[in-house]
Motif scaffolding. Structure first.
Motif, PDB file in Angstrom:
ATOM      1  N   THR A  32      16.618   2.080 -10.692  1.00 38.89           N
ATOM      2  CA  THR A  32      15.206   1.940 -11.026  1.00 38.89           C
ATOM      3  C   THR A  32      14.425   2.735  -9.998  1.00 38.89           C
ATOM      4  N   VAL A  33      13.511   3.567 -10.474  1.00 38.06           N
ATOM      5  CA  VAL A  33      12.709   4.414  -9.591  1.00 38.06           C
ATOM      6  C   VAL A  33      11.244   4.133  -9.882  1.00 38.06           C
ATOM      7  N   ILE A  34      10.501   3.793  -8.829  1.00 40.47           N
ATOM      8  CA  ILE A  34       9.070   3.533  -8.973  1.00 40.47           C
ATOM      9  C   ILE A  34       8.335   4.495  -8.048  1.00 40.47           C
ATOM     10  N   PRO A  35       7.700   5.524  -8.598  1.00 39.81           N
ATOM     11  CA  PRO A  35       6.959   6.471  -7.767  1.00 39.81           C
ATOM     12  C   PRO A  35       5.571   5.923  -7.414  1.00 39.81           C
ATOM     13  N   GLY A  36       4.988   6.522  -6.397  1.00 39.13           N
ATOM     14  CA  GLY A  36       3.594   6.226  -6.063  1.00 39.13           C
ATOM     15  C   GLY A  36       3.364   4.896  -5.386  1.00 39.13           C
ATOM     16  N   ILE A  37       4.352   4.384  -4.660  1.00 39.90           N
ATOM     17  CA  ILE A  37       4.130   3.133  -3.946  1.00 39.90           C
ATOM     18  C   ILE A  37       3.454   3.433  -2.611  1.00 39.90           C
ATOM     19  N   TYR A  38       2.876   2.427  -2.017  1.00 42.49           N
ATOM     20  CA  TYR A  38       2.237   2.662  -0.724  1.00 42.49           C
ATOM     21  C   TYR A  38       2.565   1.548   0.243  1.00 42.49           C
ATOM     22  N   GLY A  39       2.436   1.881   1.510  1.00 39.16           N
ATOM     23  CA  GLY A  39       2.740   0.934   2.576  1.00 39.16           C
ATOM     24  C   GLY A  39       2.482   1.588   3.915  1.00 39.16           C
ATOM     25  N   GLN A  40       2.989   0.956   4.954  1.00 43.03           N
ATOM     26  CA  GLN A  40       2.789   1.492   6.304  1.00 43.03           C
ATOM     27  C   GLN A  40       4.083   1.323   7.067  1.00 43.03           C
ATOM     28  N   GLY A  41       4.488   2.366   7.771  1.00 38.86           N
ATOM     29  CA  GLY A  41       5.727   2.341   8.545  1.00 38.86           C
ATOM     30  C   GLY A  41       5.604   3.238   9.753  1.00 38.86           C
ATOM     31  N   GLN A  42       6.728   3.803  10.164  1.00 36.61           N
ATOM     32  CA  GLN A  42       6.764   4.658  11.353  1.00 36.61           C
ATOM     33  C   GLN A  42       5.868   5.877  11.229  1.00 36.61           C
ATOM     34  N   GLN A  43       5.646   6.344  10.025  1.00 35.72           N
ATOM     35  CA  GLN A  43       4.812   7.528   9.819  1.00 35.72           C
ATOM     36  C   GLN A  43       3.382   7.159   9.464  1.00 35.72           C
ATOM     37  N   GLY A  44       3.004   5.907   9.706  1.00 34.62           N
ATOM     38  CA  GLY A  44       1.651   5.451   9.406  1.00 34.62           C
ATOM     39  C   GLY A  44       1.504   5.075   7.943  1.00 34.62           C
ATOM     40  N   ALA A  45       0.263   4.904   7.515  1.00 33.67           N
ATOM     41  CA  ALA A  45      -0.021   4.527   6.127  1.00 33.67           C
ATOM     42  C   ALA A  45       0.330   5.686   5.202  1.00 33.67           C
ATOM     43  N   ARG A  46       0.968   5.352   4.083  1.00 37.49           N
ATOM     44  CA  ARG A  46       1.350   6.369   3.105  1.00 37.49           C
ATOM     45  C   ARG A  46       1.060   5.852   1.714  1.00 37.49           C
ATOM     46  N   GLY A  47       0.567   6.747   0.874  1.00 38.85           N
ATOM     47  CA  GLY A  47       0.298   6.410  -0.517  1.00 38.85           C
ATOM     48  C   GLY A  47      -1.018   5.677  -0.669  1.00 38.85           C
ATOM     49  N   GLY A  48      -1.319   5.308  -1.884  1.00 37.92           N
ATOM     50  CA  GLY A  48      -2.538   4.576  -2.181  1.00 37.92           C
ATOM     51  C   GLY A  48      -3.759   5.449  -2.359  1.00 37.92           C
ATOM     52  N   ASP A  49      -3.653   6.721  -2.025  1.00 37.64           N
ATOM     53  CA  ASP A  49      -4.758   7.660  -2.163  1.00 37.64           C
ATOM     54  C   ASP A  49      -4.403   8.630  -3.287  1.00 37.64           C
ATOM     55  N   PRO A  50      -5.171   8.639  -4.378  1.00 39.12           N
ATOM     56  CA  PRO A  50      -4.802   9.498  -5.510  1.00 39.12           C
ATOM     57  C   PRO A  50      -4.822  10.994  -5.184  1.00 39.12           C
ATOM     58  N   PHE A  51      -5.422  11.382  -4.051  1.00 37.81           N
ATOM     59  CA  PHE A  51      -5.497  12.796  -3.680  1.00 37.81           C
ATOM     60  C   PHE A  51      -4.480  13.159  -2.605  1.00 37.81           C
ATOM     61  N   SER A  52      -3.664  12.202  -2.202  1.00 38.91           N
ATOM     62  CA  SER A  52      -2.686  12.424  -1.141  1.00 38.91           C
ATOM     63  C   SER A  52      -1.396  12.991  -1.707  1.00 38.91           C
ATOM     64  N   THR A  53      -0.759  13.853  -0.928  1.00 35.59           N
ATOM     65  CA  THR A  53       0.566  14.352  -1.293  1.00 35.59           C
ATOM     66  C   THR A  53       1.651  13.573  -0.559  1.00 35.59           C
ATOM     67  N   PHE A  54       1.276  12.532   0.163  1.00 33.43           N
ATOM     68  CA  PHE A  54       2.221  11.763   0.962  1.00 33.43           C
ATOM     69  C   PHE A  54       2.510  10.408   0.325  1.00 33.43           C
ATOM     70  N   ASP A  55       2.946  10.427  -0.916  1.00 38.82           N
ATOM     71  CA  ASP A  55       3.323   9.203  -1.609  1.00 38.82           C
ATOM     72  C   ASP A  55       4.765   8.842  -1.276  1.00 38.82           C
ATOM     73  N   ASN A  56       5.078   7.605  -1.491  1.00 38.00           N
ATOM     74  CA  ASN A  56       6.447   7.114  -1.370  1.00 38.00           C
ATOM     75  C   ASN A  56       6.987   6.761  -2.743  1.00 38.00           C
ATOM     76  N   THR A  57       8.306   6.710  -2.814  1.00 41.41           N
ATOM     77  CA  THR A  57       9.007   6.308  -4.022  1.00 41.41           C
ATOM     78  C   THR A  57       9.963   5.191  -3.657  1.00 41.41           C
ATOM     79  N   TYR A  58      10.054   4.184  -4.533  1.00 41.54           N
ATOM     80  CA  TYR A  58      10.968   3.062  -4.354  1.00 41.54           C
ATOM     81  C   TYR A  58      12.151   3.268  -5.289  1.00 41.54           C
ATOM     82  N   VAL A  59      13.364   3.107  -4.759  1.00 43.86           N
ATOM     83  CA  VAL A  59      14.580   3.251  -5.562  1.00 43.86           C
ATOM     84  C   VAL A  59      15.422   1.990  -5.379  1.00 43.86           C
ATOM     85  N   LEU A  60      15.840   1.399  -6.485  1.00 42.18           N
ATOM     86  CA  LEU A  60      16.696   0.214  -6.482  1.00 42.18           C
ATOM     87  C   LEU A  60      18.014   0.578  -7.154  1.00 42.18           C
TER      88      LEU A  60
END
Length: 96
Positions: A32-60
């Motif tokens: 299962t792949v869910i693109p466009g998730i957001y959160g915060q980690g070692q690289q700071g906040a990622r995703g959640g901005d529709p104009f950002s190229t720094f989105d995350n993807t979740y893979v199960l």
């Protein structure tokens, strides 16, 4: 029910294809792949901005327990190079 190892990956969307290719190469195409998730980690906040190229993807992925070390060793270099998070836990797969 069948015992499995549940692999959960949170990876940069720009590099998700590399991780998915690695899973395909190991014969693990079902996920299962869910693109466009957001959160915060070692690289700071990622995703959640529709104009950002720094989105995350979740893979199960559900992996047979005897293959879990093989999968970890295949993903470790990608995680080292591209970053991301990989969680592995015990799970039960409910069969039809």
């Amino acid at each position: 029910m069948q015992d499995v190892k549940r692999f959960e990956l949170v990876i940069g969307s720009a590099n998700a294809g590399r991780f998915l290719d690695a899973l395909d190469t190991m014969g693990l195409p079902h996920r299962t792949v869910i693109p466009g998730i957001y959160g915060q980690g070692q690289q700071g906040a990622r995703g959640g901005d529709p104009f950002s190229t720094f989105d995350n993807t979740y893979v199960l992925v559900a992996v047979p327990p005897e293959r879990s070390e093989e999968v970890v060793e295949a993903l470790r270099p990608l995680l080292h190079t591209f970053g991301g998070m990989c969680l592995v836990s015990d799970a039960k797969w409910v069969l039809r």
